[in-house]
Each structure stands twice: as C-alpha cells, then as structure tokens.
Design a protein around this motif. Sequence first.
Motif, PDB file in Angstrom:
ATOM      1  N   ALA A   1      -9.675   7.647  -7.396  1.00 43.27           N
ATOM      2  CA  ALA A   1      -9.860   6.270  -7.867  1.00 43.27           C
ATOM      3  C   ALA A   1      -8.611   5.766  -8.590  1.00 43.27           C
ATOM      4  O   ALA A   1      -8.182   4.621  -8.399  1.00 43.27           O
ATOM      5  N   LEU A   2      -8.004   6.628  -9.415  1.00 47.35           N
ATOM      6  CA  LEU A   2      -6.778   6.231 -10.111  1.00 47.35           C
ATOM      7  C   LEU A   2      -5.650   5.981  -9.117  1.00 47.35           C
ATOM      8  O   LEU A   2      -4.904   5.008  -9.249  1.00 47.35           O
ATOM      9  N   GLU A   3      -5.549   6.838  -8.127  1.00 47.06           N
ATOM     10  CA  GLU A   3      -4.506   6.645  -7.112  1.00 47.06           C
ATOM     11  C   GLU A   3      -4.725   5.340  -6.356  1.00 47.06           C
ATOM     12  O   GLU A   3      -3.787   4.591  -6.100  1.00 47.06           O
ATOM     13  N   LYS A   4      -5.953   5.043  -6.022  1.00 47.25           N
ATOM     14  CA  LYS A   4      -6.267   3.838  -5.246  1.00 47.25           C
ATOM     15  C   LYS A   4      -6.054   2.556  -6.045  1.00 47.25           C
ATOM     16  O   LYS A   4      -5.531   1.568  -5.527  1.00 47.25           O
ATOM     17  N   HIS A   5      -6.443   2.568  -7.326  1.00 46.53           N
ATOM     18  CA  HIS A   5      -6.466   1.323  -8.103  1.00 46.53           C
ATOM     19  C   HIS A   5      -5.354   1.178  -9.141  1.00 46.53           C
ATOM     20  O   HIS A   5      -5.148   0.090  -9.655  1.00 46.53           O
ATOM     21  N   ARG A   6      -4.657   2.265  -9.474  1.00 50.88           N
ATOM     22  CA  ARG A   6      -3.661   2.205 -10.552  1.00 50.88           C
ATOM     23  C   ARG A   6      -2.271   2.644 -10.123  1.00 50.88           C
ATOM     24  O   ARG A   6      -1.365   2.693 -10.943  1.00 50.88           O
ATOM     25  N   ARG A   7      -2.073   2.957  -8.872  1.00 54.13           N
ATOM     26  CA  ARG A   7      -0.764   3.374  -8.367  1.00 54.13           C
ATOM     27  C   ARG A   7      -0.172   2.224  -7.569  1.00 54.13           C
ATOM     28  O   ARG A   7      -0.800   1.696  -6.663  1.00 54.13           O
TER      29      ARG A   7
ATOM     30  N   GLU B   1       0.830  -1.200   0.000  1.00 55.24           N
ATOM     31  CA  GLU B   1       0.000   0.000   0.000  1.00 55.24           C
ATOM     32  C   GLU B   1       0.866   1.252   0.000  1.00 55.24           C
ATOM     33  O   GLU B   1       1.947   1.266   0.572  1.00 55.24           O
TER      34      GLU B   1
END
Length: 197
Positions: A28-34, A3
């Motif tokens: 959402a991008l930070e949570k799922h694509r980072r 994480e």
Amino acid sequence: MSEQSTSMFHDGHRELQDRFDGRRMADALEKHRRFSEFREQDVNFIENAEFFFIATAHGQSVDCSFRGGAPGFVRVTNPTRLEWADFDGNSMYRSLGNVLKSPRIGLLFIEFGAQPKRLRVNGNCTLVDGPTKEGHKMTVRVDADEIFPNCPRYIPDLNKAAASSFIPDETGASAKPEWKNAEDLRDALPAKDPHRQ
C-alpha cells in the motif's frame, strides 16, 4: 506523476514483510506514497532544507554522511532531478568516490520540530566538473527514480539553533575548521584549498 515500473522491494524485504505480516502495508505504501517525480511539497521541502544525509556503497565501501548549507543549497532542477554544489570537505571523497564506481544513491531529508517531516530520494548520481558560480569544484546531480515521504514519528522535536559558521557564503568563503590547523594534517591540504595558509 508517472507510474513506477518495478517494485522497490527485493527478496530480503519480502522475507521480513511476510515474517511480520507487513506485505500488505508495504504494498500500500509503495502504491500510494512512492513517486517518480517531485511534487510541489517535495520541492519546497528540499529547497528549504539546511541539511540532508547521503548514503552510497561500492563493494565493501559503504558510506553515510551529512551535507549541510543555507536553504536553497539543494535545487530541484526538473521534475526528476536535484543538484547541489560540493562544498569543501576533508578530501577523502568517500561518498562521491563510491558514486564514481556505483551511481546508486540514497538521500534522506529531515525537518525537526513540532511537525517533523522526512523524505527519501533514491536515484542515480553523476558528478559535473567545473567550478560552480560560487567557486565550488563540482556539482552533484541526482536523477531520482524513487521519491517517498516517510513516517516522521520518531524524529525528536529539537529547538532550532544557529546555522553553522562553516556554510560557505555567496562567494564560496567560509570559516576555517579547526582540524585544518592540525599539525599532522595541514600540510596535506589540497594545493588550492583557500585555508592552506
């Protein structure tokens, strides 16, 4: 994949996200694509890349430049680290000089074609002295803490052309660039430059 502990967004990012109703998508991008570790598809993409772009900054010195080589010239050496040998250049050391003062670095890998790809890698950079096995003067090492694929929709579909003749071979030898013959520059080449003659 581990994480992330801090957000990748600062107040300037948030200001524009809020102005244009983008905060939910950004979150959402930070949570799922980072990611904080390279995934298998990232390793394959990076190690097959023939080029990438590198961005560095220190104070007013901002630099974005291109690095290229034969597939495999960038290696992922552990789940959070990648490395490449520093090839012969113009001796200004704008990117790597910035790294000595401010180790934060951004890399952008792009693949052109009918199914383009784009991958950003941000982290801390260190320079490892000593000739590499190919004879290059140093290795550039990046310890990544932000790895994220980006939407490739604006990347053009270019036809693949031949690789540059200036990419060093397995011995470190390469073609001589024309600028090294320029009368106003050739005497300023480093003493150990193989093209000095």
